[in-house]
Design a protein around this motif. Structure first.
Motif, PDB file in Angstrom:
ATOM      1  N   LYS A 148       0.813  -1.228   0.000  1.00 15.44           N
ATOM      2  CA  LYS A 148       0.000   0.000   0.000  1.00 15.44           C
ATOM      3  C   LYS A 148       0.841   1.271   0.000  1.00 15.44           C
ATOM      4  O   LYS A 148       0.364   2.334   0.413  1.00 15.44           O
ATOM      5  N   ASN A 149       2.087   1.174  -0.428  1.00 16.37           N
ATOM      6  CA  ASN A 149       2.911   2.369  -0.581  1.00 16.37           C
ATOM      7  C   ASN A 149       2.519   3.070  -1.873  1.00 16.37           C
ATOM      8  O   ASN A 149       2.500   2.458  -2.947  1.00 16.37           O
ATOM      9  N   LYS A 150       2.205   4.349  -1.784  1.00 18.43           N
ATOM     10  CA  LYS A 150       1.743   5.114  -2.936  1.00 18.43           C
ATOM     11  C   LYS A 150       2.867   5.986  -3.494  1.00 18.43           C
ATOM     12  O   LYS A 150       3.647   6.561  -2.740  1.00 18.43           O
ATOM     13  N   ASP A 151       2.924   6.066  -4.810  1.00 20.06           N
ATOM     14  CA  ASP A 151       3.940   6.881  -5.468  1.00 20.06           C
ATOM     15  C   ASP A 151       3.422   7.310  -6.832  1.00 20.06           C
ATOM     16  O   ASP A 151       2.401   6.801  -7.308  1.00 20.06           O
ATOM     17  N   GLN A 152       4.118   8.250  -7.440  1.00 20.69           N
ATOM     18  CA  GLN A 152       3.785   8.688  -8.794  1.00 20.69           C
ATOM     19  C   GLN A 152       5.009   8.536  -9.690  1.00 20.69           C
ATOM     20  O   GLN A 152       6.108   8.915  -9.294  1.00 20.69           O
ATOM     21  N   VAL A 153       4.804   7.973 -10.875  1.00 18.28           N
ATOM     22  CA  VAL A 153       5.884   7.757 -11.824  1.00 18.28           C
ATOM     23  C   VAL A 153       5.659   8.641 -13.042  1.00 18.28           C
ATOM     24  O   VAL A 153       4.545   8.714 -13.572  1.00 18.28           O
ATOM     25  N   THR A 154       6.738   9.330 -13.451  1.00 19.20           N
ATOM     26  CA  THR A 154       6.654  10.273 -14.566  1.00 19.20           C
ATOM     27  C   THR A 154       7.671   9.900 -15.641  1.00 19.20           C
ATOM     28  O   THR A 154       8.811   9.570 -15.320  1.00 19.20           O
ATOM     29  N   GLN A 155       7.239   9.947 -16.888  1.00 15.62           N
ATOM     30  CA  GLN A 155       8.113   9.680 -18.024  1.00 15.62           C
ATOM     31  C   GLN A 155       8.677  10.993 -18.565  1.00 15.62           C
ATOM     32  O   GLN A 155       7.948  11.977 -18.701  1.00 15.62           O
ATOM     33  N   GLN A 156       9.982  10.992 -18.834  1.00 14.00           N
ATOM     34  CA  GLN A 156      10.639  12.143 -19.458  1.00 14.00           C
ATOM     35  C   GLN A 156      11.238  11.728 -20.799  1.00 14.00           C
ATOM     36  O   GLN A 156      11.743  10.616 -20.946  1.00 14.00           O
ATOM     37  N   LYS A 157      11.187  12.646 -21.743  1.00 15.40           N
ATOM     38  CA  LYS A 157      11.886  12.466 -23.022  1.00 15.40           C
ATOM     39  C   LYS A 157      12.981  13.515 -23.083  1.00 15.40           C
ATOM     40  O   LYS A 157      12.712  14.711 -23.172  1.00 15.40           O
ATOM     41  N   LEU A 158      14.235  13.056 -22.985  1.00 12.47           N
ATOM     42  CA  LEU A 158      15.377  13.960 -22.884  1.00 12.47           C
ATOM     43  C   LEU A 158      16.113  14.048 -24.208  1.00 12.47           C
ATOM     44  O   LEU A 158      16.411  13.021 -24.832  1.00 12.47           O
ATOM     45  N   THR A 159      16.418  15.274 -24.613  1.00 13.23           N
ATOM     46  CA  THR A 159      17.305  15.492 -25.750  1.00 13.23           C
ATOM     47  C   THR A 159      18.681  15.842 -25.208  1.00 13.23           C
ATOM     48  O   THR A 159      18.833  16.801 -24.453  1.00 13.23           O
ATOM     49  N   LEU A 160      19.685  15.043 -25.587  1.00 12.65           N
ATOM     50  CA  LEU A 160      21.028  15.196 -25.036  1.00 12.65           C
ATOM     51  C   LEU A 160      22.022  15.581 -26.124  1.00 12.65           C
ATOM     52  O   LEU A 160      21.951  15.088 -27.254  1.00 12.65           O
ATOM     53  N   HIS A 161      22.960  16.432 -25.754  1.00  9.32           N
ATOM     54  CA  HIS A 161      24.054  16.831 -26.653  1.00  9.32           C
ATOM     55  C   HIS A 161      25.337  16.227 -26.111  1.00  9.32           C
ATOM     56  O   HIS A 161      25.761  16.533 -24.990  1.00  9.32           O
ATOM     57  N   ILE A 162      25.971  15.343 -26.869  1.00 10.99           N
ATOM     58  CA  ILE A 162      27.179  14.635 -26.420  1.00 10.99           C
ATOM     59  C   ILE A 162      28.363  15.594 -26.386  1.00 10.99           C
ATOM     60  O   ILE A 162      28.622  16.323 -27.346  1.00 10.99           O
ATOM     61  N   LEU A 163      29.107  15.572 -25.270  1.00 11.85           N
ATOM     62  CA  LEU A 163      30.174  16.539 -25.041  1.00 11.85           C
ATOM     63  C   LEU A 163      31.581  15.977 -25.205  1.00 11.85           C
ATOM     64  O   LEU A 163      32.541  16.749 -25.239  1.00 11.85           O
TER      65      LEU A 163
END
Length: 370
Positions: free
Chosen positions: A58-73
């Protein structure tokens, strides 16, 4: 008062430290070329709507999806852009939320002919460098030469510790106590020599530190032998790849050493100041004064050790309880070793009081000057 504190020398030191700090922060933000692992900068973030989750406890949580644009350094893919998906929870216990301008480590791979990657974690060297710079500034501005000696002792001790770990790995854990026992003595001698210099004050503090720590470890070993180490769960030590018991004892030795050295330094320094104020004070009076000083700082010092221990286990304890484990199991598997270490350090703290007081009294005697 403020004008007296900000002398010309300190103003010059402050300016130099500010320049060093600025250059250091610029360097760690542009040092990607020195890393073997691929580093990328987050240039764009698209966030989906959070999704609620409830587990079997019964542990409650929220999960969020991210779409990341990355620039390789860095690396042979430097300058290219890739898109990676990331998932994080509100608790962020085992994941992480990323934002624009974050620098992260990425493991690159190809999928369906396209370049992609897997996030390995934050690049955190700039945080460590900034904190280290603050410590250096405080030491240099408040303690000047003594502060620089304290800083030098930390750096040298860190180098010695790394060498000891490498030596332990080379010998495959066969001489753990010999390595770290020797390291403890070297730590004590080096630190006190740099901070206090070659003096009777240093000898008294060194003797009290080594005797207090050594006797506390011997007492703990005797108790372990009498109780057959019942209630001590070495298997709860995380990520251990060699015999855990010697590592636990070595960890306890180094932890107790720091607490005993702290207390011994306070007691001996106080007694030497008393001797400088009253050259005719007797050895008996010095010993009694040292005991009073030790009794006044013993309680806070033990509580500091307890609070450090509680802080170290707080998060994992909550995770154990939240996932349906009993308090008894949680204590046994998560807190018992830390409790034992705190008790052993407490024994060393108590023993250091008469030892430090006695050594300082013997060395000072009835001399007319310090």
């Amino acid at each position: 008062m403020l004008k007296q504190w900000f002398t010309n020398k300190k103003i010059v030191i402050l300016i130099v430290l500010l320049i060093i700090g600025g250059c250091s922060m610029w360097f760690v933000n542009h040092n990607q070329m020195f890393y073997h692992d691929t580093i990328a900068k987050v240039t764009k973030v698209a966030t989906d709507k959070p999704q609620k989750q409830v587990d079997t406890f019964k542990n409650k949580d929220q999960v969020t999806q991210q779409k990341l644009t990355l620039h390789i350094l860095n690396g042979n893919k430097k300058g290219q852009d890739i898109t990676i998906k990331n998932e994080y929870s509100d608790s962020q216990a085992a994941d992480q939320k990323y934002k624009v301008n974050d620098q992260i480590f990425v493991k690159l791979h190809h999928y369906d002919g396209k370049l992609g990657g897997t996030i390995q974690g934050f690049k955190r060297d700039y945080v460590l460098v900034f904190l280290a710079w603050i410590v250096v500034c405080l030491l240099m501005m408040s303690m000047a030469f003594k502060g620089s000696m304290a800083l030098l002792s930390v750096i040298l001790n860190a180098v010695l510790f790394i060498f000891a770990v490498k030596l332990d790995l080379h010998w495959q854990g066969n001489h753990v106590m010999a390595i770290f026992g020797t390291l403890a003595v070297v730590f004590s001698v080096l630190t006190l020599l740099l901070v206090l210099g070659p003096s009777k004050r240093m000898l008294a503090t060194l003797g009290a530190t080594i005797l207090g720590t050594g006797i506390s470890i011997l007492i703990s070993l005797a108790v372990f032998a009498l109780t057959h180490e019942k209630g001590i769960y070495y298997e709860s030590m995380e990520y251990v790849t060699q015999v855990p018991r010697p590592l636990f004892l070595a960890e306890t030795l180094l932890g107790s050493l720091g607490a005993v050295m702290d207390e011994s330094t306070d007691i001996v320094a106080t007694l030497f100041e008393l001797k400088s104020i009253d050259p005719n004070i007797s050895r008996g009076q010095l010993f009694l004064s040292g005991r009073k000083v030790g009794q006044s700082i013993m309680g806070p010092l033990v509580n500091v050790l307890f609070l450090i221990f509680m802080t170290d286990t707080f998060i994992s304890t909550l995770l154990y309880i939240k996932n349906g484990n009993s308090w008894g199991y949680t204590f046994a598997m998560n807190m018992s070793l830390g409790t034992v270490q705190s008790l052993i350090s407490g024994i060393g703290i108590v023993l250091a009081i008469p030892v430090a007081s006695g050594l300082a009294a013997l060395l000072l005697g009835r001399r007319q000057s310090v």
